[in-house]
Write a protein that holds these residues in place. Sequence first.
Motif, short mmCIF file in Angstrom:
data_model
loop_
_atom_site.label_atom_id
_atom_site.label_comp_id
_atom_site.label_asym_id
_atom_site.label_seq_id
_atom_site.Cartn_x
_atom_site.Cartn_y
_atom_site.Cartn_z
N THR A 57 7.31 -7.14 -12.76
CA THR A 57 7.46 -5.75 -12.36
C THR A 57 8.54 -5.66 -11.28
O THR A 57 8.63 -6.54 -10.41
N PRO A 58 9.36 -4.61 -11.29
CA PRO A 58 10.35 -4.46 -10.23
C PRO A 58 9.65 -4.17 -8.90
O PRO A 58 8.49 -3.73 -8.88
N ASN A 59 10.34 -4.43 -7.81
CA ASN A 59 9.74 -4.26 -6.49
C ASN A 59 9.12 -2.88 -6.28
O ASN A 59 8.08 -2.75 -5.63
N VAL A 60 9.76 -1.86 -6.84
CA VAL A 60 9.27 -0.50 -6.63
C VAL A 60 7.88 -0.31 -7.23
O VAL A 60 7.13 0.58 -6.81
N GLN A 61 7.52 -1.14 -8.21
CA GLN A 61 6.20 -1.05 -8.83
C GLN A 61 5.23 -2.11 -8.33
O GLN A 61 4.03 -2.03 -8.61
N THR A 62 5.72 -3.09 -7.61
CA THR A 62 4.86 -4.17 -7.14
C THR A 62 4.27 -3.78 -5.80
O THR A 62 4.66 -4.27 -4.73
N VAL A 63 3.32 -2.88 -5.85
CA VAL A 63 2.70 -2.34 -4.64
C VAL A 63 1.18 -2.31 -4.81
O VAL A 63 0.68 -2.20 -5.93
N MET A 64 0.48 -2.40 -3.71
CA MET A 64 -0.97 -2.35 -3.71
C MET A 64 -1.46 -0.93 -3.43
O MET A 64 -0.68 -0.07 -3.00
N PRO A 65 -2.74 -0.66 -3.67
CA PRO A 65 -3.27 0.69 -3.47
C PRO A 65 -2.99 1.24 -2.08
O PRO A 65 -3.12 0.53 -1.08
N GLY A 66 -2.58 2.50 -2.03
CA GLY A 66 -2.30 3.15 -0.76
C GLY A 66 -0.92 2.86 -0.21
O GLY A 66 -0.50 3.47 0.78
N ASP A 67 -0.19 1.92 -0.83
CA ASP A 67 1.14 1.56 -0.37
C ASP A 67 2.21 2.17 -1.26
O ASP A 67 1.93 2.60 -2.39
N ARG A 68 3.43 2.18 -0.77
CA ARG A 68 4.57 2.55 -1.59
C ARG A 68 5.75 1.69 -1.15
O ARG A 68 5.81 1.23 0.00
N TYR A 69 6.67 1.47 -2.06
CA TYR A 69 7.81 0.60 -1.75
C TYR A 69 8.80 1.33 -0.87
O TYR A 69 9.21 2.45 -1.16
N GLU A 70 9.20 0.68 0.21
CA GLU A 70 10.15 1.28 1.15
C GLU A 70 11.30 0.33 1.46
O GLU A 70 11.99 0.49 2.47
N GLY A 71 11.51 -0.68 0.62
CA GLY A 71 12.57 -1.65 0.86
C GLY A 71 13.92 -1.17 0.34
O GLY A 71 14.08 -0.03 -0.12
N SER A 72 14.88 -2.09 0.36
CA SER A 72 16.25 -1.76 -0.03
C SER A 72 16.62 -2.30 -1.41
O SER A 72 17.77 -2.16 -1.84
N ASP A 73 15.68 -2.93 -2.10
CA ASP A 73 15.98 -3.52 -3.40
C ASP A 73 14.89 -3.16 -4.41
O ASP A 73 14.14 -4.01 -4.87
N PRO A 74 14.81 -1.88 -4.79
CA PRO A 74 13.72 -1.44 -5.68
C PRO A 74 13.74 -2.10 -7.05
O PRO A 74 12.70 -2.23 -7.69
#
Length: 414
Positions: A57-74
């Motif tokens: 899964t890309p970084n933008v989708q590799t998140v746990m419940p309640g979190d969201r991706y906020e990095g620079s390489d989605p």
Amino acid sequence: MTSGANVLDAVVVGAGWAGLGVSYSLARRGLRHSVLERGRIGETWLTQRWDSFRMNTPNVQTVMPGDRYEGSDPSGALTRNQFVALLEDFAKRNGLPVEPETVVTELASGHEKGEYRLTTSRGTFLARNVVIASGHLNCPVRPVWAASLTPRLCQIDASDYRNAAGLADGAVLVVGSGQSGCQIAEDLAEAGRTVFLSTGRVGRLVRRYRGRDIMIWLVESGFLDVRREEIIQLAKRIPPRGVLGAQQTISLQALSAKGIVLLGRLTGVEDGGRLSFADDLEAHVRFADEASANVKRHIDEYISRSGIDAPAAEPDPAETVQASLPDPTIGSLDIAGAGITTVVWCTGFRGDFSWMRLPGVLDPAGQPLHEDGVASRPGIYFAGLDFASTRKSGTILAVAEEAHRLVEHMVERS
């Protein structure tokens, strides 16, 4: 650890993404619980993945419940260690009650009605509900004839492979062309090894399509929401997931172009030193290509139906490489003559639930009996199982939805 007078609302077995996701939902509901982990958080990811492993899964989708991706390489993909660090951070930030180095040796009914007893390496736990999130892909499965191979040949499973340097010098036979088999074969080839790959009937996916990561389209179009029952009805079984490279498209054609010798399905061993293969390599290549085309067709129809302004389809990378399939196909291979010193078995896994001493929760093969993760026995749940409810089940994409659903079922039952 509890006593008979101090029964927990729930115990979660396993501190991978599924178990931690359930723990998060339990905590939000104010339910007293513990997460029992046989080793460290993400133990299976640390000990059963190769060194170059990356998430699909890309970084933008590799998140746990309640979190969201906020990095620079989605569009990037986390390494094995980066993913474990993500899990550790999630557990720490949310104060999840993980009990590491706690091996569960038995799950049985407690003395009180509706209560369960978990015997562990650190004592006994009592709970009204138990969520099994220990994974169902932790026991490698090999074909019966593996034992017939010459003892001079090193045999390992995908879960034990780390890198090419850890293997004896010589050529390597990888058996199985699913996700692990293709990626391990590619890793070996890129390290300069001579690689033979015994293929099977497995689909594939392109990494990017019409301007997006394929996983974004699969989620948005509803492809991953197809129910387990419908999949079985169409395929007559639960098929292996399509091969998806972590950072680029993997196809049998691309592996061939890297110098990997493709073979048909391994059918047997003769006198311990000669292997036989079915004449089905071309059929396997064709099946993978058709599976890819079907997924792209589904996405195209979704784009058209939704009126989305998406770029035109890119050429399939499998069509742009110079593949070199054996002609004629190889039906027999002498192990010594081919210089093969190691076999890597990528022929599947099953779960180890032998520690569950509860009638009616496992089938005759010792695997979970459930409906959407809910066992017929009240208070017993399974989390993180592949295709448990939909195509999405068994991936991190399903963790928030599944954890919430199981915990709500638990609350309603109470």
